[in-house]
Design an enzyme around this catalytic site. Sequence first.
Site, PDB file in Angstrom:
ATOM      1  CG  LEU A 138      35.155  45.235  42.253  1.00 20.21           C
ATOM      2  CD1 LEU A 138      35.732  45.824  41.607  1.00 20.21           C
ATOM      3  CD2 LEU A 138      33.782  45.493  42.072  1.00 20.21           C
ATOM      4  CG  ASP A 139      34.298  39.200  37.158  1.00 24.87           C
ATOM      5  OD1 ASP A 139      34.842  38.568  38.112  1.00 24.87           O
ATOM      6  OD2 ASP A 139      33.469  40.169  37.220  1.00 24.87           O
ATOM      7  CD  GLN A 140      43.052  40.225  34.903  1.00 20.28           C
ATOM      8  OE1 GLN A 140      42.732  38.473  34.741  1.00 20.28           O
ATOM      9  NE2 GLN A 140      44.227  40.426  34.867  1.00 20.28           N
TER      10      GLN A 140
END
Length: 322
Positions: A138-140
Amino acid sequence: MSAYYKPITYTVTEKEDGWLLKTVLQRKLGVSRKLLSRIKLTERGVMLNGERVYISVPVKAGDLVAISLEQEVSDDILPQPIPFDIVFEDDALLIVNKAPGVIVHPTHGHYTDTLANGVVYYWREKGEKVRFRPVHRLDQETSGLVAIAKNAYIHQHISEQLIAGKVTKKYTAFVYGCPRPDEGVIDGPIDRDPQEPHRRIVTPAGYPAVTFYKVSECYALGAMVDLRLGTGRTHQIRVHMTSIDHPLIGDKMYTGTGGRGQLPVVQPPGDSGPFDGAIQRQALHASELGFRHPLTGEELLFRVPLPEDMENLRRKLQDLDS
């Protein structure tokens, strides 16, 4: 002497009597060629009735086939006592509800304070020798469910389910405006923005990308939307929702860039406007994850509620309606 994980076994049936061991391994245990090439060279990698044999030997009904993988550790990841939310864990899998702002795996310039650092520390404290293998990322700034495989066999099997479209991945997002129709499909190829390579754009020359959306709640200034991915491109949900003029609230990279025909959107870049203080990142949460367990065959489905900041945003949107 090498240490091994618990063997993965299969009992040969009458139908498979006379098959080559290699065929059983590939068709019944689902061992890929790459993994088979690796494990057959180890001392206890492939066993038939408790004995090490060549994979070219024929098998008989009732034979017990077993594969064992050598235990591994992530020597390149620094263990750190970083708390994280465990949703599920067994000998094969670890399912985590990732907090927003946490990077999944160390990258250039971010070698510490990642989910991987915390998980490696957790396993070390438990005395488990396991290598950190996230099946997806997942994106940060995106929160929610992440599946981590505990060995190469488990990673291979869930990855194959992902490629085959057999993994359920659902997200919850808050967007500016209320999409119409309230349910639909966004089919728009995605590629890097030639002007800003760290960003992605919808472009005819891009890679195929499909997102399914459904509005679950609509407010005066925004909407809560359920999303399902048909493909898994970088920033896909963020780019696709922007392309239909409904970017994610709090998304500093894509809010304000415009959508179809570069139309202006509700807020300028980096400004959460009336939602200021409710959320400090893009309002995106991986809320549901489902797949078949590689060892038991059980259909697993995990759901996690909205994190606190997204619940705050939800209340803010509701309050602005009153």
